[in-house]
Design a protein around this motif. Structure first.
Motif, PDB file in Angstrom:
ATOM      1  N   PRO A  23       0.812  -1.211   0.000  1.00  0.00           N
ATOM      2  CA  PRO A  23       0.000   0.000   0.000  1.00  0.00           C
ATOM      3  C   PRO A  23       0.847   1.264   0.000  1.00  0.00           C
ATOM      4  O   PRO A  23       1.793   1.392   0.791  1.00  0.00           O
ATOM      5  N   SER A  24       0.498   2.236  -0.838  1.00  0.00           N
ATOM      6  CA  SER A  24       1.242   3.504  -0.877  1.00  0.00           C
ATOM      7  C   SER A  24       1.239   4.150   0.510  1.00  0.00           C
ATOM      8  O   SER A  24       2.223   4.733   0.944  1.00  0.00           O
ATOM      9  N   TRP A  25       0.105   3.972   1.250  1.00  0.00           N
ATOM     10  CA  TRP A  25      -0.021   4.640   2.538  1.00  0.00           C
ATOM     11  C   TRP A  25       0.855   3.996   3.608  1.00  0.00           C
ATOM     12  O   TRP A  25       1.048   4.568   4.672  1.00  0.00           O
ATOM     13  N   GLY A  26       1.420   2.847   3.321  1.00  0.00           N
ATOM     14  CA  GLY A  26       2.335   2.195   4.265  1.00  0.00           C
ATOM     15  C   GLY A  26       3.679   2.901   4.354  1.00  0.00           C
ATOM     16  O   GLY A  26       4.447   2.665   5.286  1.00  0.00           O
ATOM     17  N   PHE A  27       3.953   3.786   3.381  1.00  0.00           N
ATOM     18  CA  PHE A  27       5.220   4.518   3.360  1.00  0.00           C
ATOM     19  C   PHE A  27       5.058   5.946   3.890  1.00  0.00           C
ATOM     20  O   PHE A  27       6.036   6.659   4.072  1.00  0.00           O
ATOM     21  N   ALA A  28       3.803   6.351   4.137  1.00  0.00           N
ATOM     22  CA  ALA A  28       3.525   7.745   4.541  1.00  0.00           C
ATOM     23  C   ALA A  28       3.459   7.869   6.065  1.00  0.00           C
ATOM     24  O   ALA A  28       3.309   6.876   6.768  1.00  0.00           O
ATOM     25  N   ASN A  29       3.584   9.089   6.567  1.00  0.00           N
ATOM     26  CA  ASN A  29       3.413   9.315   8.001  1.00  0.00           C
ATOM     27  C   ASN A  29       1.969   9.032   8.389  1.00  0.00           C
ATOM     28  O   ASN A  29       1.043   9.601   7.818  1.00  0.00           O
ATOM     29  N   THR A  65       3.226  -4.639  -7.669  1.00  0.00           N
ATOM     30  CA  THR A  65       2.179  -3.609  -7.788  1.00  0.00           C
ATOM     31  C   THR A  65       2.012  -2.820  -6.492  1.00  0.00           C
ATOM     32  O   THR A  65       2.285  -3.339  -5.403  1.00  0.00           O
ATOM     33  N   LEU A  66       1.560  -1.567  -6.660  1.00  0.00           N
ATOM     34  CA  LEU A  66       1.378  -0.643  -5.537  1.00  0.00           C
ATOM     35  C   LEU A  66      -0.083  -0.210  -5.468  1.00  0.00           C
ATOM     36  O   LEU A  66      -0.617   0.340  -6.440  1.00  0.00           O
ATOM     37  N   ALA A  67      -0.736  -0.479  -4.319  1.00  0.00           N
ATOM     38  CA  ALA A  67      -2.133  -0.057  -4.147  1.00  0.00           C
ATOM     39  C   ALA A  67      -2.159   1.464  -3.966  1.00  0.00           C
ATOM     40  O   ALA A  67      -1.324   2.020  -3.262  1.00  0.00           O
ATOM     41  N   LEU A  68      -3.125   2.104  -4.634  1.00  0.00           N
ATOM     42  CA  LEU A  68      -3.237   3.565  -4.565  1.00  0.00           C
ATOM     43  C   LEU A  68      -4.574   3.962  -3.964  1.00  0.00           C
ATOM     44  O   LEU A  68      -5.594   3.300  -4.221  1.00  0.00           O
ATOM     45  N   HIS A  69      -4.549   5.018  -3.132  1.00  0.00           N
ATOM     46  CA  HIS A  69      -5.779   5.548  -2.555  1.00  0.00           C
ATOM     47  C   HIS A  69      -6.065   6.850  -3.289  1.00  0.00           C
ATOM     48  O   HIS A  69      -5.232   7.760  -3.292  1.00  0.00           O
ATOM     49  N   VAL A  70      -7.243   6.967  -3.914  1.00  0.00           N
ATOM     50  CA  VAL A  70      -7.515   8.017  -4.906  1.00  0.00           C
ATOM     51  C   VAL A  70      -7.160   9.412  -4.416  1.00  0.00           C
ATOM     52  O   VAL A  70      -6.329  10.099  -5.000  1.00  0.00           O
ATOM     53  N   ALA A 288      -6.565 -11.523  -4.791  1.00  0.00           N
ATOM     54  CA  ALA A 288      -5.597 -10.422  -4.672  1.00  0.00           C
ATOM     55  C   ALA A 288      -5.011 -10.418  -3.259  1.00  0.00           C
ATOM     56  O   ALA A 288      -5.728 -10.235  -2.277  1.00  0.00           O
ATOM     57  N   PHE A 289      -3.700 -10.664  -3.170  1.00  0.00           N
ATOM     58  CA  PHE A 289      -3.003 -10.584  -1.880  1.00  0.00           C
ATOM     59  C   PHE A 289      -2.475  -9.165  -1.729  1.00  0.00           C
ATOM     60  O   PHE A 289      -1.682  -8.706  -2.559  1.00  0.00           O
ATOM     61  N   MET A 290      -2.924  -8.471  -0.702  1.00  0.00           N
ATOM     62  CA  MET A 290      -2.480  -7.084  -0.488  1.00  0.00           C
ATOM     63  C   MET A 290      -2.158  -6.866   0.984  1.00  0.00           C
ATOM     64  O   MET A 290      -2.741  -7.531   1.857  1.00  0.00           O
ATOM     65  N   ILE A 291      -1.230  -5.993   1.230  1.00  0.00           N
ATOM     66  CA  ILE A 291      -0.891  -5.587   2.596  1.00  0.00           C
ATOM     67  C   ILE A 291      -1.667  -4.298   2.886  1.00  0.00           C
ATOM     68  O   ILE A 291      -1.783  -3.436   2.011  1.00  0.00           O
ATOM     69  N   ASP A 292      -2.234  -4.185   4.078  1.00  0.00           N
ATOM     70  CA  ASP A 292      -2.864  -2.924   4.493  1.00  0.00           C
ATOM     71  C   ASP A 292      -2.461  -2.664   5.931  1.00  0.00           C
ATOM     72  O   ASP A 292      -3.023  -3.260   6.851  1.00  0.00           O
ATOM     73  N   GLN A 293      -1.436  -1.862   6.107  1.00  0.00           N
ATOM     74  CA  GLN A 293      -0.880  -1.608   7.440  1.00  0.00           C
ATOM     75  C   GLN A 293      -0.552  -0.128   7.572  1.00  0.00           C
ATOM     76  O   GLN A 293      -0.378   0.576   6.575  1.00  0.00           O
ATOM     77  N   SER A 294      -0.464   0.348   8.840  1.00  0.00           N
ATOM     78  CA  SER A 294       0.070   1.696   9.053  1.00  0.00           C
ATOM     79  C   SER A 294       1.246   1.535  10.003  1.00  0.00           C
ATOM     80  O   SER A 294       1.136   0.975  11.085  1.00  0.00           O
TER      81      SER A 294
END
Ligand code: LRH
Ligand code: MN
Length: 395
Positions: A23-29, A65-70, A288-294
């Motif tokens: 997830p793109s958001w896994g790299f963000a603050n 692949t990288l999941a994107l949040h609109v 679809a195997f995806m990671i969703d973490q913060s």
């Protein structure tokens, strides 16, 4: 007892078939409602997120692949697709699932697709249709929807009417899907709503997906279950009913803690992987195997590489269950023998097999060590450290 050669072969097949989306958001603050601890190396631009994802793929070989949040990654909608294509070429990872944002705009206070106001429902539906258009432009198969919609107090909303409004929103979204696209419906029992959540469990999500149309499936976020729920049994049912579309993997001790996969209950993920592997490799492209973490406290790059390596390890352990032998013990109700065989695979140390698989493919045997040696984290911390990342609620 299987020969080492047979083990080797099974390991190769299992690992060759395993990929996971990050997830793109896994790299963000990110943070909690009590605060956010900023990291100098955190990604705040789309380019930085693709750069980090490219690094993870280079180190592991299994995150193409990288999941994107609109609204977080494509604030200009379809117009941002050209930039995304540039990033894909520059960093060697492609845009993956497209995740609509129906949870941060003020007008969604009482819901988005389920809001009593038809104007607000129409706004939410147009955001869904924008997300479908973005996915089409980027060549992404999955539009992955999570709705925070619900209420906090009994009697304050009509749960029945909200079902109808939601059904209509998903049917109209499904109508816009291209033949190769899918709508994934994610359920969650609570948070941010604390009395009822409109898509609260797998049954509701299954019904909505079936009602929406043949290209809709259910998404299982492992953190979206009560602590006492048997998630692998839900997975077995979704496989049996051909409604399983994918996963958001993470771990938790209490609620939707979004901790790193396998950090609290690695046996849980092993049991889920076993149910999937029982269905044979043919089904894998459909899941679809995806990671969703913060990653609020761990270094974001380290946490992501650690997560991918842990997922590979648990997938390999599950692949080493002798399923024929297990079935015999199950049919004979030889409980201890069945459990010893099943759990025995979980206890196998598969790191040597995994290291060998990686080296044979020109990948570092230990991606976490390779990340540390690369100096990548230090470099991005220096480059990005000066720029204070925006401080808003989630990412
Ligand atoms: C909601 C959720 C959803 C995402 C968000 C980042 O809890 O799991 O999948 O949109 O996290
Ligand atoms: Mn999720």
């Amino acid at each position: 007892m299987r020969s080492d050669a047979a083990l080797q072969e099974m390991a190769v097949q299992a690992l060759d078939s395993f990929q996971v989306e990050i997830p793109s958001w896994g790299f963000a603050n990110t943070g909690t409602r009590f605060g956010k601890f900023l990291q100098a190396g955190a990604a705040s631009t789309l380019e930085e997120k693709f750069s980090d994802a490219g690094q993870v793929h280079m180190l592991t070989g299994v995150t193409p692949t990288l999941a994107l949040h609109v609204l977080w990654d494509l604030p200009n909608g379809v117009a941002d697709s050209a930039v995304v294509h540039q990033m894909e070429d520059r960093y060697g990872v492609s845009a993956g699932s497209i995740n609509p944002n129906l949870f941060q705009d003020q007008e969604y206070k009482f819901g988005s697709l389920c809001n009593p106001s038809i104007e607000i429902r129409e706004r939410a539906i147009s955001h869904m249709l924008d997300s479908v258009a973005i996915a089409r432009e980027l060549g992404s198969r999955d539009i992955s929807l999570w709705l925070p919609d619900g209420s906090n107090y009994p009697g304050t909303q009509s749960m029945r009417r909200r079902i109808e409004w939601r059904e209509e929103g998903l049917v109209r979204t499904h109508e816009r899907l291209a033949p190769n696209q899918r709508l994934l419906v994610e359920y969650k029992p609570f948070e941010p709503a604390f009395y009822h959540t409109d898509i609260g469990d797998w049954g509701m999500a299954s019904h909505l997906a079936m009602k929406a149309g043949p290209q809709a499936r259910v998404l299982v976020d492992t953190g979206h279950h009560y602590a006492t729920q048997n998630i692998e049994q839900i997975v077995a049912w979704l496989l049996h009913t051909n409604m399983l579309g994918g996963f958001h993997f993470n771990d938790r001790r209490y609620a939707d803690d979004d901790l790193t996969l396998g950090s609290i209950d690695p046996y849980q993920i092993f049991r889920i992987f076993h149910e999937i592997q029982l269905s044979g490799p043919g089904l894998l492209p459909e899941i679809a195997f995806m990671i969703d973490q913060s990653h609020n406290l761990k270094g974001k790059m380290e946490a992501m590489v650690q997560t991918v390596a842990t997922a590979q390890m648990l997938w390999l352990k599950a692949a080493l269950v002798d399923r024929e032998m297990l079935q015999q013990f199950q049919e004979k109700c030889d409980l201890v023998a069945a459990e010893e065989l099943f759990r025995g695979a979980f206890w196998l140390d598969v790191r040597p097999l995994l290291g060998e698989w990686r080296q044979k493919r020109g990948l570092p045997g230990d991606p976490l060590a390779a990340l540390a040696e690369s100096g990548y984290v230090q470099r991005i911390s220096n480059e990005r450290g000066g720029k204070r990342a925006p401080v808003n609620s989630y990412a």
